[in-house]
Motif scaffolding. Structure first.
Motif, mmCIF file in Angstrom:
data_model
loop_
_atom_site.group_PDB
_atom_site.id
_atom_site.type_symbol
_atom_site.label_atom_id
_atom_site.label_comp_id
_atom_site.label_asym_id
_atom_site.label_seq_id
_atom_site.Cartn_x
_atom_site.Cartn_y
_atom_site.Cartn_z
ATOM 1 N N THR A 23 -23.510 -21.347 0.744
ATOM 2 C CA THR A 23 -24.666 -20.478 0.948
ATOM 3 C C THR A 23 -24.325 -19.036 0.581
ATOM 4 O O THR A 23 -25.119 -18.331 -0.055
ATOM 5 C CB THR A 23 -25.135 -20.543 2.418
ATOM 6 O OG1 THR A 23 -25.509 -21.881 2.724
ATOM 7 C CG2 THR A 23 -26.313 -19.620 2.656
ATOM 8 N N ALA A 24 -23.120 -18.593 0.961
ATOM 9 C CA ALA A 24 -22.687 -17.234 0.627
ATOM 10 C C ALA A 24 -22.623 -17.050 -0.886
ATOM 11 O O ALA A 24 -23.073 -16.027 -1.415
ATOM 12 C CB ALA A 24 -21.321 -16.951 1.252
ATOM 13 N N LEU A 27 -26.130 -16.736 -2.311
ATOM 14 C CA LEU A 27 -26.697 -15.411 -2.055
ATOM 15 C C LEU A 27 -26.079 -14.366 -2.981
ATOM 16 O O LEU A 27 -26.768 -13.495 -3.518
ATOM 17 C CB LEU A 27 -26.467 -15.007 -0.593
ATOM 18 C CG LEU A 27 -27.329 -15.720 0.449
ATOM 19 C CD1 LEU A 27 -26.831 -15.409 1.857
ATOM 20 C CD2 LEU A 27 -28.795 -15.310 0.311
ATOM 21 N N LEU A 28 -24.774 -14.440 -3.177
ATOM 22 C CA LEU A 28 -24.086 -13.512 -4.071
ATOM 23 C C LEU A 28 -24.578 -13.675 -5.506
ATOM 24 O O LEU A 28 -24.788 -12.691 -6.222
ATOM 25 C CB LEU A 28 -22.580 -13.742 -3.998
ATOM 26 C CG LEU A 28 -21.888 -13.278 -2.714
ATOM 27 C CD1 LEU A 28 -20.497 -13.904 -2.601
ATOM 28 C CD2 LEU A 28 -21.787 -11.763 -2.666
ATOM 29 N N GLU A 33 -23.474 -8.438 -3.987
ATOM 30 C CA GLU A 33 -22.906 -8.247 -2.660
ATOM 31 C C GLU A 33 -23.920 -7.719 -1.659
ATOM 32 O O GLU A 33 -23.832 -7.992 -0.460
ATOM 33 C CB GLU A 33 -21.695 -7.307 -2.732
ATOM 34 C CG GLU A 33 -20.478 -7.936 -3.373
ATOM 35 C CD GLU A 33 -19.218 -7.111 -3.150
ATOM 36 O OE1 GLU A 33 -19.155 -6.390 -2.134
ATOM 37 O OE2 GLU A 33 -18.316 -7.188 -3.992
ATOM 38 N N LEU A 36 -25.599 -10.354 0.497
ATOM 39 C CA LEU A 36 -24.814 -11.120 1.464
ATOM 40 C C LEU A 36 -24.744 -10.359 2.783
ATOM 41 O O LEU A 36 -23.891 -9.499 2.983
ATOM 42 C CB LEU A 36 -23.411 -11.384 0.926
ATOM 43 C CG LEU A 36 -22.531 -12.260 1.837
ATOM 44 C CD1 LEU A 36 -23.129 -13.655 1.973
ATOM 45 C CD2 LEU A 36 -21.101 -12.343 1.294
ATOM 46 N N THR A 37 -25.667 -10.671 3.676
ATOM 47 C CA THR A 37 -25.697 -10.072 5.011
ATOM 48 C C THR A 37 -25.684 -11.191 6.042
ATOM 49 O O THR A 37 -26.041 -12.339 5.746
ATOM 50 C CB THR A 37 -26.956 -9.221 5.209
ATOM 51 O OG1 THR A 37 -28.114 -10.082 5.149
ATOM 52 C CG2 THR A 37 -27.066 -8.143 4.134
ATOM 53 N N MET A 41 -27.631 -14.819 5.950
ATOM 54 C CA MET A 41 -26.903 -16.077 6.176
ATOM 55 C C MET A 41 -27.524 -16.867 7.319
ATOM 56 O O MET A 41 -27.739 -18.075 7.209
ATOM 57 C CB MET A 41 -25.440 -15.772 6.476
ATOM 58 C CG MET A 41 -24.634 -15.249 5.289
ATOM 59 S SD MET A 41 -24.315 -16.523 4.035
ATOM 60 C CE MET A 41 -23.276 -17.650 4.958
ATOM 61 N N ARG A 59 -17.769 -10.478 7.452
ATOM 62 C CA ARG A 59 -18.340 -10.473 6.109
ATOM 63 C C ARG A 59 -17.259 -10.322 5.038
ATOM 64 O O ARG A 59 -17.312 -10.987 3.992
ATOM 65 C CB ARG A 59 -19.363 -9.344 5.978
ATOM 66 C CG ARG A 59 -20.052 -9.264 4.615
ATOM 67 C CD ARG A 59 -21.095 -8.164 4.619
ATOM 68 N NE ARG A 59 -21.785 -8.073 3.343
ATOM 69 C CZ ARG A 59 -21.343 -7.364 2.306
ATOM 70 N NH1 ARG A 59 -20.195 -6.691 2.401
ATOM 71 N NH2 ARG A 59 -22.035 -7.337 1.175
ATOM 72 N N LEU A 63 -16.470 -12.848 1.953
ATOM 73 C CA LEU A 63 -16.386 -12.477 0.539
ATOM 74 C C LEU A 63 -15.080 -12.961 -0.070
ATOM 75 O O LEU A 63 -15.058 -13.482 -1.190
ATOM 76 C CB LEU A 63 -16.510 -10.962 0.395
ATOM 77 C CG LEU A 63 -17.922 -10.379 0.451
ATOM 78 C CD1 LEU A 63 -17.870 -8.872 0.665
ATOM 79 C CD2 LEU A 63 -18.688 -10.707 -0.823
#
Length: 232
Positions: A23-24, A27-28, A33, A36-37, A41, A59, A63
């Motif tokens: 998922t991260a 989003l990225l 960047e 990605l919060t 998430m 976070r 990353l």
């Protein structure tokens, strides 16, 4: 009645670390960047922030983990030929990193930061080990191994970063600019330069429109490999 601890434990069991990382990365890939919060998430995964921290930490750690996941997959790429030469192996790694950063435009910045900040981490060690073994196989003397491997890494990171999104100060950069329009404008500007003062720029004006980034990257790898073989 189940306690909060039991509910949290069950939720953590359902939500896997791999789901969070995937998922991260999504989003990225979608928004860089800035997208990605923790809020994004938790909304995407329909969970609380505690479950995310439980699996991957904060976070910055997320990353780093996303970067490690993409780079590890790229480093697992093997050459097409079964009986691959050291040159084939190096090209396979280089192209895998090139393609990974082309597919994940946020990756160039994070990859550079990991190599600088965490020289003993899996990303740095993985890249240097995979390339370094082939440097030795090329016949480069052992006292020159670090210099040779570093040259390859520096070229790869520098070349792929030119085609990636730059995080930070992007004033004057249009992220949605058309590649062909950009090169047309650049070549027109170079063509307008005084040919007596800039003979080289005039000579390559036509090439800028026609070049392929991936092929140009491979040409650079070939130049570096030619230089490394001379170290023997």
């Amino acid at each position: 009645m189940p306690t909060r601890a039991r509910r949290t434990q069950r939720r953590n069991q359902v939500l896997s670390r791999e789901q969070i990382i995937d998922t991260a990365i999504d989003l990225l890939d979608t928004g860089g960047e800035g997208a990605l919060t923790v809020r994004a998430m938790t909304d995407r995964l329909a969970t609380g922030s505690g479950a995310i921290y439980y699996h991957v930490g904060n976070r910055d750690e997320l990353l780093d983990t996303a970067t490690e996941t993409v780079i590890t997959a790229a480093l697992a790429t093997k050459p097409a030929r079964a009986a691959a030469s050291p040159e084939d192996e190096i090209r396979a790694v280089a192209l895998a990193l090139f393609d990974a950063i082309a597919a994940h435009q946020w990756l160039a910045t994070r990859l550079t930061l990991q190599i600088i900040r965490n020289p003993v981490g899996p990303v740095t060690v993985g890249i240097f080990e995979r390339l370094g073994q082939q440097v030795g196989a090329l016949g480069v003397p052992q006292p020159r191994w670090f210099d040779a491997a570093s040259t390859l890494v520096h070229y790869i990171l520098g070349a792929v970063s030119q085609n990636a999104r730059v995080e930070g100060d992007t004033s004057g950069i249009d992220p949605d600019a058309d590649r062909e329009e950009f090169f047309d404008a650049a070549s027109a500007a170079w063509q307008a330069l005084d040919p007596e003062d800039y003979p080289f720029m005039h000579a390559i004006v036509g090439q800028i429109r026609e070049h392929d980034d991936r092929e140009q990257f491979l040409t650079g790898i070939a130049v570096v490999l030619d230089g490394l073989t001379n170290l023997r």
